[in-house]
Design a protein around this motif. Structure first.
Motif, PDB file in Angstrom:
ATOM      1  N   ALA A  74       0.669  -1.521   0.147  1.00 45.24           N
ATOM      2  CA  ALA A  74      -0.209   0.234   0.153  1.00 45.24           C
ATOM      3  C   ALA A  74       0.756   0.803   0.164  1.00 45.24           C
ATOM      4  CB  ALA A  74      -0.953   0.053   1.153  1.00 45.24           C
ATOM      5  N   ALA A  77       2.438   2.020  -3.494  1.00 42.32           N
ATOM      6  CA  ALA A  77       1.535   1.686  -5.034  1.00 42.32           C
ATOM      7  C   ALA A  77       0.920   2.814  -4.550  1.00 42.32           C
ATOM      8  CB  ALA A  77       0.604   0.961  -4.852  1.00 42.32           C
ATOM      9  N   GLY A  78       1.360   4.225  -2.975  1.00 38.98           N
ATOM     10  CA  GLY A  78       0.668   5.551  -2.687  1.00 38.98           C
ATOM     11  C   GLY A  78       1.884   6.325  -2.556  1.00 38.98           C
ATOM     12  N   TYR A 157      -3.555  -2.763  -8.525  1.00 41.64           N
ATOM     13  CA  TYR A 157      -5.372  -1.774  -8.726  1.00 41.64           C
ATOM     14  C   TYR A 157      -7.012  -2.368  -7.787  1.00 41.64           C
ATOM     15  CZ  TYR A 157      -9.121   1.373  -9.952  1.00 41.64           C
ATOM     16  OH  TYR A 157      -9.877   2.236  -9.465  1.00 41.64           O
ATOM     17  N   VAL A 160      -4.594  -3.135  -4.248  1.00 41.71           N
ATOM     18  CA  VAL A 160      -4.460  -2.455  -3.155  1.00 41.71           C
ATOM     19  C   VAL A 160      -4.823  -1.075  -3.094  1.00 41.71           C
ATOM     20  CG1 VAL A 160      -2.031  -1.220  -2.174  1.00 41.71           C
ATOM     21  CG2 VAL A 160      -2.242  -4.323  -3.185  1.00 41.71           C
ATOM     22  N   VAL A 161      -4.982  -0.233  -4.660  1.00 40.31           N
ATOM     23  CA  VAL A 161      -5.305   0.903  -4.664  1.00 40.31           C
ATOM     24  C   VAL A 161      -6.804   1.173  -4.130  1.00 40.31           C
ATOM     25  CG1 VAL A 161      -5.473   2.848  -5.953  1.00 40.31           C
ATOM     26  CG2 VAL A 161      -3.813   1.341  -6.610  1.00 40.31           C
ATOM     27  N   CYS A 166      -4.215   2.928   0.153  1.00 41.59           N
ATOM     28  CA  CYS A 166      -3.528   3.315  -0.549  1.00 41.59           C
ATOM     29  C   CYS A 166      -3.484   4.856  -0.952  1.00 41.59           C
ATOM     30  CB  CYS A 166      -3.114   3.096  -2.075  1.00 41.59           C
ATOM     31  SG  CYS A 166      -2.140   3.957  -3.316  1.00 41.59           S
ATOM     32  N   ARG A 215      -0.532  -0.271   8.575  1.00 35.65           N
ATOM     33  CA  ARG A 215      -1.387  -0.418   7.427  1.00 35.65           C
ATOM     34  C   ARG A 215      -1.539  -1.934   7.615  1.00 35.65           C
ATOM     35  NH1 ARG A 215      -2.206   3.665   3.793  1.00 35.65           N
ATOM     36  NH2 ARG A 215      -0.367   4.730   3.451  1.00 35.65           N
TER      37      ARG A 215
END
Length: 228
Positions: A74, A77-78, A157, A160-161, A166, A215
């Motif tokens: 997470a 990805a962010g 995506y 996680v997103v 994220c 997280r």
């Protein structure tokens, strides 16, 4: 006899490439490599990661990195992407002539195994195909003010997103489909700004990513979800 019984592992993979690298002079290529290394170091440090621990397969214009077991996807990805975009802006503003450093970045998590010439398996193929996707390249061509073109695989995506863990807004992404060598690869391109969700405009421009909060998602749990 060749060793072919290595363990199959579930890892987060990151691929990055410098736009227009071959058009640079030798000294410009060297500067771009140093700038990219500094930007990646900054972004990794911002989320508490050490790039020295990454398993890297490098080329002159970028690298394919396998992140260590247990890395939370997470923040990578962010927050990592937000910090990387901020680092690129700072380096490009402070450069002393020469072309700006503009890069493509792809992320995917999946299965792979170590090989004598780098990781083998579906995961490294997916992340490389997405990195080379024409829509990702066009994003930099069509938007000269953008320093970073970022794509995540469809599975990353979804897992996680879209979870809300994220830092990037799911609505800032656009789905793409890429066909390469007879196979179809799906991903999501960040078409919006690489800024933390709910940040005010000034914060989006000026703030670099710090260590993320608590997280709960990790790669082993995502792997378990994928086989449920």
């Amino acid at each position: 006899m060749d060793r072919t019984d290595g363990p199959l592992v579930y890892r987060l993979l990151l691929a990055v490439d410098i736009q227009g690298y071959s058009k640079r002079t030798t000294i410009e290529q060297l500067r771009a490599q140093h700038m990219l290394s500094r930007a990646l170091d900054h972004a990794a440090s911002a989320i508490g990661l050490d790039r020295a621990l990454w398993d890297k397969q490098v080329g002159g214009d970028g690298e394919l990195a396998t992140l260590p077991e247990g890395v939370d996807p997470a923040p990578v990805a962010g927050d990592f992407v937000i910090a990387l975009a901020a680092a690129l802006r700072g380096l490009n503003r402070g450069r002393d002539g020469g072309p700006a450093l503009r890069i493509r970045l792809a992320l995917h998590h999946g299965t792979m195994t170590a090989g004598p010439f780098g990781p083998a398996g579906d995961a490294p193929i997916v992340v490389q195909r997405l990195l080379d996707a024409a829509p990702l390249r066009r994003l930099l061509i069509d938007d000269p003010g953008r320093d970073l073109a970022y794509v995540v695989s469809e599975s990353l995506y979804e897992d996680v997103v879209r979870t809300g863990f994220c830092a990037l807004q799911p609505s800032a992404f656009r789905a793409i489909k890429v066909t390469a060598k007879g196979a179809v690869f799906r991903g999501h391109i960040l078409t919006g700004e690489a800024a933390r969700r709910n940040a005010r405009p000034r914060e989006r421009r000026d703030r670099t990513a710090g260590p993320p909060g608590a997280r709960v998602l990790d790669l082993p749990s995502l792997a378990a979800r994928g086989t449920a």
